[in-house]
Design a protein around this motif. Structure first.
Motif, PDB file in Angstrom:
ATOM      1  N   LEU A 194       1.059  -1.325  -0.024  1.00 34.91           N
ATOM      2  CA  LEU A 194      -0.039  -0.120  -0.223  1.00 34.91           C
ATOM      3  C   LEU A 194       0.915   1.224  -0.026  1.00 34.91           C
ATOM      4  O   LEU A 194       1.745   1.354   1.224  1.00 34.91           O
ATOM      5  CB  LEU A 194      -0.897  -0.022   1.106  1.00 34.91           C
ATOM      6  CG  LEU A 194      -1.969  -1.114   1.245  1.00 34.91           C
ATOM      7  CD1 LEU A 194      -2.400  -1.303   2.727  1.00 34.91           C
ATOM      8  CD2 LEU A 194      -2.897  -1.098  -0.034  1.00 34.91           C
ATOM      9  N   ASN A 195       0.952   2.229  -0.545  1.00 38.81           N
ATOM     10  CA  ASN A 195       1.758   3.662  -1.307  1.00 38.81           C
ATOM     11  C   ASN A 195       0.321   4.814  -0.893  1.00 38.81           C
ATOM     12  O   ASN A 195      -0.224   4.899  -1.712  1.00 38.81           O
ATOM     13  CB  ASN A 195       2.612   3.017  -2.055  1.00 38.81           C
ATOM     14  CG  ASN A 195       3.664   3.454  -2.681  1.00 38.81           C
ATOM     15  OD1 ASN A 195       4.035   4.590  -1.817  1.00 38.81           O
ATOM     16  ND2 ASN A 195       3.509   4.271  -4.264  1.00 38.81           N
ATOM     17  N   GLU A 225      -4.300   5.116  -4.823  1.00 39.57           N
ATOM     18  CA  GLU A 225      -2.733   4.915  -4.619  1.00 39.57           C
ATOM     19  C   GLU A 225      -1.602   5.570  -5.146  1.00 39.57           C
ATOM     20  O   GLU A 225      -2.024   5.882  -6.725  1.00 39.57           O
ATOM     21  CB  GLU A 225      -2.174   3.322  -3.627  1.00 39.57           C
ATOM     22  CG  GLU A 225      -2.034   2.889  -4.588  1.00 39.57           C
ATOM     23  CD  GLU A 225      -1.098   1.060  -4.082  1.00 39.57           C
ATOM     24  OE1 GLU A 225      -0.969   1.941  -3.440  1.00 39.57           O
ATOM     25  OE2 GLU A 225      -1.273   0.497  -5.098  1.00 39.57           O
ATOM     26  N   VAL A 226      -0.673   5.790  -5.049  1.00 46.68           N
ATOM     27  CA  VAL A 226       0.524   6.158  -5.395  1.00 46.68           C
ATOM     28  C   VAL A 226       1.230   5.048  -6.503  1.00 46.68           C
ATOM     29  O   VAL A 226       1.561   4.521  -5.458  1.00 46.68           O
ATOM     30  CB  VAL A 226       2.096   7.307  -4.770  1.00 46.68           C
ATOM     31  CG1 VAL A 226       3.198   8.054  -5.523  1.00 46.68           C
ATOM     32  CG2 VAL A 226       0.749   8.247  -4.444  1.00 46.68           C
ATOM     33  N   SER A 227       1.424   5.302  -7.359  1.00 49.10           N
ATOM     34  CA  SER A 227       1.930   4.505  -8.427  1.00 49.10           C
ATOM     35  C   SER A 227       3.509   4.057  -8.473  1.00 49.10           C
ATOM     36  O   SER A 227       3.975   5.014  -8.137  1.00 49.10           O
ATOM     37  CB  SER A 227       1.647   4.716  -9.975  1.00 49.10           C
ATOM     38  OG  SER A 227       2.409   4.345 -10.505  1.00 49.10           O
ATOM     39  N   LEU A 236       2.344   9.822  -9.520  1.00 47.30           N
ATOM     40  CA  LEU A 236       1.083   9.905 -10.202  1.00 47.30           C
ATOM     41  C   LEU A 236       0.102   8.582 -10.073  1.00 47.30           C
ATOM     42  O   LEU A 236       0.440   7.624  -8.614  1.00 47.30           O
ATOM     43  CB  LEU A 236       2.057   9.113 -11.407  1.00 47.30           C
ATOM     44  CG  LEU A 236       0.680   8.205 -12.193  1.00 47.30           C
ATOM     45  CD1 LEU A 236       0.370   9.616 -13.553  1.00 47.30           C
ATOM     46  CD2 LEU A 236       1.328   6.788 -13.456  1.00 47.30           C
ATOM     47  N   LEU A 237      -1.007   9.465  -9.303  1.00 47.74           N
ATOM     48  CA  LEU A 237      -1.875   8.236  -8.521  1.00 47.74           C
ATOM     49  C   LEU A 237      -2.574   7.311  -9.443  1.00 47.74           C
ATOM     50  O   LEU A 237      -2.320   7.493 -10.887  1.00 47.74           O
ATOM     51  CB  LEU A 237      -3.466   9.234  -8.375  1.00 47.74           C
ATOM     52  CG  LEU A 237      -2.785  10.655  -6.968  1.00 47.74           C
ATOM     53  CD1 LEU A 237      -3.829  11.329  -6.935  1.00 47.74           C
ATOM     54  CD2 LEU A 237      -1.938  10.187  -6.618  1.00 47.74           C
ATOM     55  N   ILE A 238      -3.239   6.102  -9.057  1.00 50.21           N
ATOM     56  CA  ILE A 238      -3.548   5.515  -9.235  1.00 50.21           C
ATOM     57  C   ILE A 238      -5.018   4.658  -8.963  1.00 50.21           C
ATOM     58  O   ILE A 238      -4.523   3.909  -7.976  1.00 50.21           O
ATOM     59  CB  ILE A 238      -2.405   3.886 -10.237  1.00 50.21           C
ATOM     60  CG1 ILE A 238      -2.918   3.141 -11.223  1.00 50.21           C
ATOM     61  CG2 ILE A 238      -1.808   2.946  -8.974  1.00 50.21           C
ATOM     62  CD1 ILE A 238      -1.069   2.330 -11.520  1.00 50.21           C
ATOM     63  N   PRO A 239      -5.702   4.181  -9.542  1.00 51.68           N
ATOM     64  CA  PRO A 239      -6.608   3.449  -8.832  1.00 51.68           C
ATOM     65  C   PRO A 239      -6.128   2.224  -8.900  1.00 51.68           C
ATOM     66  O   PRO A 239      -6.330   1.571  -9.675  1.00 51.68           O
ATOM     67  CB  PRO A 239      -8.119   3.382  -9.789  1.00 51.68           C
ATOM     68  CG  PRO A 239      -7.822   4.576 -11.303  1.00 51.68           C
ATOM     69  CD  PRO A 239      -5.941   4.336 -11.059  1.00 51.68           C
TER      70      PRO A 239
END
Lengths: 649, 649
Positions: A194-195, A225-227, A236-239
């Protein structure tokens, strides 16, 4: 511009009708000096809505939430508040007790947790007398410390699954299971797991029911979270969609008291043809079905960049989610040239049993009846490879719906059976300005039926619940209160044409009572009702148009002004004004088209006299439906002699 | 929303004045049936502007471009056009001859190239009789095949440097040098060197002049390409600055007829605090200085995502560019786990001489007098490592200027000396809608003086040139014509306060002629002129305000309407209407604030009579400057008796 392209390419939709808060019948609940009505729980068997707010829990009547059955106040003792303030938190906001967990434990008890001045605490609420049993339990790992931090929770068979932070600072994210009988099961504290997640939703999918291979139920988590796998100028955020198995007990040596079944994948909502990515997920709704494979997951997304209020809804088949988790490739972390960390696809053969899979019959035959018996190789692998490379792609490879100038915060979806027995998904989306949008997924398009102003003030809707029973009501929670809204406003449509053009699957025109009715509430004969979701208003019985002799007469003195109202209900209609059948253009210097389509004439002269008509032209089902909405006769109020002269001419 | 944040954080600026095309004196040039006036070349010694259009070259008078001195028509022969059509290109557009190269070769000749029906061709234009010498030369590598593809070129000491595509399909990008005496020198065909570039600009920097270490002149290229070093959902664009040495002759074995000095770096224009990146460069202007180290590079950028017209201008010091190229770390391509390509920093020691550096005195001492003598190790290294890791950062680490709802296409910058001898950079930016913005960089802010509608139609300005002589004119090329505009519109400001509030370094108030004058054109005594770039209009001589007795009298019949015009020139001013010194609020139902600040009263009654004043309030230099812009006396036109009664009261 790209925005223009996105909005012209995508299934973008303007709400046809707009209802202001005082146009519709809404019910509200709020109490003086109580805020943050954001934890809602429906209990339809008991006919109640439970509301968790700041330092209060309420039991409201499900049919009329302005009726309060019960209430519980749960404040923070002075000593705990002093501790919280000492640690640098604010007395007015942080150091209060925000109820964030409200779950049904059994028929007589709710399980309730609050942030309790940055010292999360849980207790049992007896439904009989609506009091706490005062068996205070440590809420760490179950509830967040910080009331403003993202948080999600779900109760499954008496066990509480949470996504939250495990420490005071909020820096240690955790996905955990708290159980009365076992110790806490949790994620590793590692950026690979988890980031910096923002949790949005969690729920159980009963994949174990009647499973031929003895598979387990799964709990799915959704977060942004952050990729780690992409590289970018900045963060870069990522779902993500992640899952754990209900029967997971952790490992024996490796992954002791940790998930042995935690896996996650990228949740894609993008328009590949435009290279446009919606990479922040805000809420998820799981539209369940009798068989879990038919379940559909709906999510609302925005983009991290140039956020000017472009929101998207994407839908995912549960079967493709299952496919990614049970067969997808893993990613691995590699160190390149000593100093660089890169994530790439793992091309080798993963150990057996498949890392992260639930225990099934085959494992049991091999004497692995629980995760405690899984071999170290499998456990070490899943610990280091929690991320799958294969993404979960949306149905149709793109968004179901794109809306401009709006930030969606919440989503709820309902299956609705129209009069012709066709079944449609109705998507309710809530905005950060207190509005609700209702959209119907039709064959090749999405039609947004209406937008409703649910909240008086412009503030975010933070929780959105649908009653399942009869599909009658929606409940929206915000910082300042709870609002109950009907799911449809059929009675707002005064004519058959309007009722059909609305294209609302809840509504039909009853030819007997000559009213637009809610088909789920009306007792009228369905064969006497008219409904057409394509909007073909040509099937309506013909009505005689407004007679010119019935037009109101306006007597205006020369040089004075006249205001000609025209209320067109549909935002999709074009409004035209005609004078004696001639189209008026707004370039004329003495007339103004006002808000709500009314016409203002000023400095009126002789040539302005005549018959004024306001026309609405709306296209649907490949046709144009034109109607006169209002008509006026404007006559000049002249001294007797003059008007007499004119009459003679 | 993020957009709001960006615009409130950044040095965003609204143009103070807006001039419509017919408000100002512009000169135009266009010929019937000729389009694409996009290749412009100024020759100030000869007093002419050369214009390359579709199938035509014109010589225009520099002081009045509507005067055509000469013209040359250069059409495509039928046979070439037939070939082009056969290959699937369009007769109407593609298969014509678009003049894209127009460069001064010597005092008597221009070098001209055209796309020539997808078969680029070059020739020499004799300035004496304005005819081609008909020495047709292959234009491959000098000029693009496709008129719509990006392209840039610069002539340096008789050699033509281009950035274009080398093949018919447009798939092979190339940066090349064509020379009468040598064979074409070019880039490797490799995505490491150029990856789908869009070329925007190229120019020479004379770094070799008086260089103590015998360094060479350099040609700098600017383009946007697809990133190789970052990984993203889709294609990530990245702005680049690349350079080659003028004396480069290619390698002996390795890099034969290829650049041995090609290096490129990332050109950053971002707001790191918001994680917002402007990653597409559209145009570059190099503001040269006597010494190359003092040169400043200006670029206009937009973002790849959610492009709703947020444009930024970033500036770069030539000395920091030099630093990156001469000392920056290289990037290297690594293969990870057999199948993945990743770019990471090269941490080892690069070979000597430094790969990509120009030949200097030290090399010459080591018997390397040209790139042909460079060791293979250096050449192999630069072939595989053309990308530097260190980025070129903007001055102040962020944009100089951010503008909303605008897409800038072109930029030109001028150094202007104000009356107090302070020197300011004036940034001219052109938009995709045919407008020009003029902004002044002041100490801690950027002030946008004005926007000017240069083109009648809403179309992009594709070329923007500044005359260097006297800084008088700007020339803008578009698909439909060329426009000549003054660089300042001082005479538009009718009062000293307006002239000073404009904060235009070209303008000052001449107290003798009582006019706002262009300080570079006026012969008035500078000591009698008033200029203050902070906008402190308090230094203006006091003027007696408009006397109430001079206000126009409006006689209005009861119930009629009245239109009270008020023209406020400044978009930064707040407009207030007062009735008998009382502020009018626009919530009153019978008055409307119209466009351009005029007031419309309708259904006038007794209580509307009185003294109306339109006030402009503008803040500058920490003060508010309030002025009455127009005043009116409104009296009701009543029958004698009544008005007489009222007078008595």
């Amino acid at each position: 511009g790209l925005l223009l392209e996105v909005s012209t390419h995508g299934p973008s939709s303007v709400p046809r009708s707009s209802w202001k808060q005082n146009d519709v019948d809404l019910l509200e609940f709020w109490e003086p000096d109580v805020f943050n009505y954001t934890t809602l729980l429906l209990n339809e068997d008991r006919g109640v809505l439970y509301v968790g707010a700041r330092e209060a829990v309420y039991e409201l009547n499900i049919s009329n939430i302005s009726i309060k059955n019960n209430q519980l106040l749960w404040k923070v003792p002075d000593i705990d508040m002093s501790m919280c303030i000492l640690k640098g938190k604010s007395k007015e906001t942080d150091c209060r007790n925000y109820i964030r967990v409200l779950q049904v434990l059994d028929e007589e008890h709710l399980y309730v947790c609050g942030t309790h001045a940055f010292q999360p605490l849980c207790d049992y609420l007896s439904l009989q007398d609506f009091r706490l049993l005062e068996k205070a339990e440590d809420g760490r790992g179950k509830c967040s410390y910080d009331p403003s931090q993202s948080f999600t929770t779900v109760m499954v068979d008496g066990e509480l699954y949470s996504g939250t932070a495990y420490n005071f600072l909020g820096s240690e994210p955790i996905i955990s299971r708290s159980s009365p009988s076992q110790s806490l099961l949790r994620t590793e504290y590692s950026t690979s797991w988890l980031n910096e997640p923002s949790f949005v939703f969690a729920d159980v999918i009963r994949e174990g029911q009647d499973s031929p291979d003895g598979d387990d139920d799964k709990i799915y988590y959704f977060f942004t979270e952050v990729s780690v796998e992409y590289e970018f100028f900045g963060k870069l955020l990522i779902p993500r969609i992640a899952r754990v198995c209900k029967g997971d007990l952790g490992g024996q040596r490796t992954l002791q008291k940790k998930w042995t079944s935690f896996l996650k994948a990228k949740l894609v909502c993008s328009m590949p043809e435009l290279n446009f990515v919606f990479n922040v997920v805000h809420d998820v709704f799981i539209l369940k079905a009798p068989h879990w494979r038919d379940t559909v997951i709906y999510g609302v997304f925005t983009s991290q960049w140039g956020n000017v209020g472009l929101s998207a809804v994407c839908a995912y088949n549960m079967s493709s989610v299952h496919e990614v988790f049970s067969r997808g490739k893993y990613m691995q972390k590699v160190t390149v040239e000593q100093s660089h960390t890169k994530w790439v696809r793992f091309n080798g053969a993963p150990p057996s049993p498949r890392p992260g899979a639930c225990i099934n019959n085959m494992n049991r035959q091999q004497n692995m009846s629980s995760s405690l018996h899984l071999p170290d190789k499998t456990l070490q692998f899943v610990r280091d490879h929690p991320l799958l490379e294969d993404p979960v792609l949306p149905i149709g490879n793109g968004p179901r719906l794109i809306t401009k100038d709006v930030n969606y915060t919440q989503i709820a979806v309902q299956r609705v059976q129209a009069l012709d027995n066709s079944i449609h998904h109705v998507i309710f989306t809530a905005t950060d300005k207190g509005f609700l949008h209702k959209s119907v997924v039709l064959e090749n398009e999405v039609h947004t039926v209406e937008e409703v102003q649910l909240l008086k003030n412009s503030e975010p809707i933070k929780t959105l619940l649908l009653s399942t029973d009869q599909a009658q009501f929606l409940y929206a929670g915000s910082d300042s209160g709870v609002v109950q809204s009907p799911t449809a406003f059929c009675q707002k449509y005064g004519s058959c044409v309007d009722c059909v053009l609305a294209r609302d699957p809840y509504c039909a025109w009853d030819t007997q009572s000559k009213a637009c009715v809610n088909i789920f509430q009306s007792k009228a004969d369905p064969r006497k009702m008219i409904q057409n979701l394509k909007g073909d208003a040509g099937i309506c019985p013909p009505v005689s148009p407004l007679a010119v002799k019935d037009y109101p007469l306006l007597l205006v003195k020369p040089g004075a002004s006249a205001d000609l109202p025209c209320r067109v209900q549909s935002n999709r209609a074009q409004v035209l004004w005609k004078l004696n059948n001639q189209l008026l253009s707004d370039s004329s210097s003495r007339l103004l088209l006002m808000s709500e389509s009314s016409l203002l004439l000023y400095s009126v002269t002789m040539e302005d006299a005549g018959r004024y008509e306001c026309w609405s032209v709306e296209s649907a089902a490949g046709q144009n439906f034109s109607r006169v909405v209002s008509g006026y006769i404007l006559r000049l109020d002249l001294p007797e002699s003059k008007s007499a002269q004119l009459t003679r001419e």
